[in-house]
Write an enzyme that holds these catalytic residues in place. Sequence first.
Site, PDB file in Angstrom:
ATOM      1  N   ASN A  37       0.822  -1.223   0.000  1.00 58.03           N
ATOM      2  CA  ASN A  37       0.000   0.000   0.000  1.00 58.03           C
ATOM      3  C   ASN A  37       0.851   1.267   0.000  1.00 58.03           C
ATOM      4  OD1 ASN A  37       1.013  -0.033   2.566  1.00 58.03           O
ATOM      5  ND2 ASN A  37      -0.971   0.147   3.614  1.00 58.03           N
ATOM      6  N   HIS A 130      19.063  28.475   6.064  1.00 59.55           N
ATOM      7  CA  HIS A 130      18.796  29.530   5.087  1.00 59.55           C
ATOM      8  C   HIS A 130      18.659  30.903   5.738  1.00 59.55           C
ATOM      9  CE1 HIS A 130      17.420  31.332   1.359  1.00 59.55           C
ATOM     10  NE2 HIS A 130      16.330  31.755   1.955  1.00 59.55           N
ATOM     11  N   ASP A 169      22.380  39.117  -2.056  1.00 55.06           N
ATOM     12  CA  ASP A 169      21.308  39.924  -1.476  1.00 55.06           C
ATOM     13  C   ASP A 169      21.724  40.408  -0.096  1.00 55.06           C
ATOM     14  OD1 ASP A 169      20.546  37.866   0.549  1.00 55.06           O
ATOM     15  OD2 ASP A 169      19.896  36.772  -1.224  1.00 55.06           O
ATOM     16  N   LYS A 192      18.489  42.717  -4.075  1.00 54.36           N
ATOM     17  CA  LYS A 192      17.685  41.702  -4.767  1.00 54.36           C
ATOM     18  C   LYS A 192      16.239  41.724  -4.313  1.00 54.36           C
ATOM     19  CE  LYS A 192      17.609  37.211  -3.722  1.00 54.36           C
ATOM     20  NZ  LYS A 192      18.027  35.803  -3.548  1.00 54.36           N
ATOM     21  N   ARG A 194      12.830  39.092  -4.928  1.00 52.13           N
ATOM     22  CA  ARG A 194      12.378  37.821  -5.497  1.00 52.13           C
ATOM     23  C   ARG A 194      10.885  37.910  -5.784  1.00 52.13           C
ATOM     24  NH1 ARG A 194      14.112  32.750  -6.107  1.00 52.13           N
ATOM     25  NH2 ARG A 194      16.040  33.138  -4.950  1.00 52.13           N
ATOM     26  N   ASP A 218      26.825  32.430  -1.512  1.00 50.53           N
ATOM     27  CA  ASP A 218      25.419  32.229  -1.184  1.00 50.53           C
ATOM     28  C   ASP A 218      25.305  30.974  -0.331  1.00 50.53           C
ATOM     29  OD1 ASP A 218      22.753  32.829  -1.114  1.00 50.53           O
ATOM     30  OD2 ASP A 218      22.434  32.728  -3.277  1.00 50.53           O
TER      31      ASP A 218
END
Length: 314
Positions: A37, A130, A169, A192, A194, A218
Site C-alpha cells: 500500500n 537559510h 542579497d 535583490k 524575489r 550564497d
Amino acid sequence: MRDIAVFSGSAHPDLAAEICDHLGVPLLPIRTSRFANDCIEVQLQANCRERDVYLIQPLVPPVQENLVELLFMLNAARGASAGRITVVLPHYAYARSDKKDAPRISIGGRLVADLLTTAGADRVLAMTLHSPQVHGFFNIPVDHLHALQELARHFRRYNLENAVVVSPDLGNAKEAAAFARLLGIGVAAGAKQRYADDKVVISTVIGDVADKDVIVLDDEIAKGSTVFELLDRLRERNVRSVRVACTHGLFAADAVQRLSAEKEIEEIVCTNTVPIPAQNHTEKLTILSVAPALAEAMRRIHNGESVSALFHDA
C-alpha cells in the site's frame, strides 16, 4: 567512542560513511521496506538502548520521502530506548519556508521542526540554515554550523589582493561579511527582490566591484537564477573574474552546466552537504567535504564539549 550509535537514511549515505570514518565508529545498518500500500517501515538494525544515537539525513530530493524516512527513524530510535537522539541535518530544505510573505501560506520551516521534535529528536545538528530565525523554530537544542572555514581554506590558495566577496542579497550580507573577514578582503552586496521561485531581480550592486576578482557567496544554489542575475550586474561593472561559492550545491536541472558555460565564471565551489550526481560534475566544479566538521561537532556533543569553539579557529 563508547556508547555512540550512528545511522544514515537513504538521502546521503556516502557523507554518513565519511563522518563515521572521522569518528572511528561503524555506520550501523538500517532497513527501510515498503509495503504493497506504499507505506514504509524503518528498522534500526543495531542496539540503541541508552546509547547516544545520531541519525544523519539531509532533506534533499525526494524531500518528502527523505523527511518521512527520518521521522520513522526517530520513532524507531525512541521506541528502542535510545538515551539521546540527535538529528544531523546537513541540509534543512524547509528552512526556506521561514515567513508568511503571502496570504494563507504554510510555514514549513516551523512545522517540520515540530514534526522532528514530536517524532523523538532531543537535539539537532544543522549546517548553514537559510535564515537565522529558523534556529528559533525548534524547541530543542540546535547546534548550527557553517561552512565558511572550509570555503575560506580553499580560497586562501589564490591571490586575493584584488578580490572582493559579493553577497547576492542583503539578507546574506552578514555571512558574506564574516567570510570576507576570514579572507581579509572587502565585501559588497546585491539589492535583490524575489518575485517567484525562479524569478529574481537585482537592481544594483552596493560596494566597489569594478575591475575586481569577485567571490560570490550564497547559502545554496538550486536553479541558479540569482547567480545569473547577479552576473549581469557584475558584467556591467566590468569585474575581472568571478568565482561562485555556496554551502549547499543543489544544482536543480542543468544549473551547474549552465553556470560552467559562463566564461566569466572560473570556478564553482560547494560542499558535500547534499549528494551531487556524477552528471553534475564539471571541470569548473570543486566539492569540499564538511564531514570532518560534522564529525568533530558530533564528538563534542557526545563528550559534552563546546561546539561554538569550533568557530574560533579560522
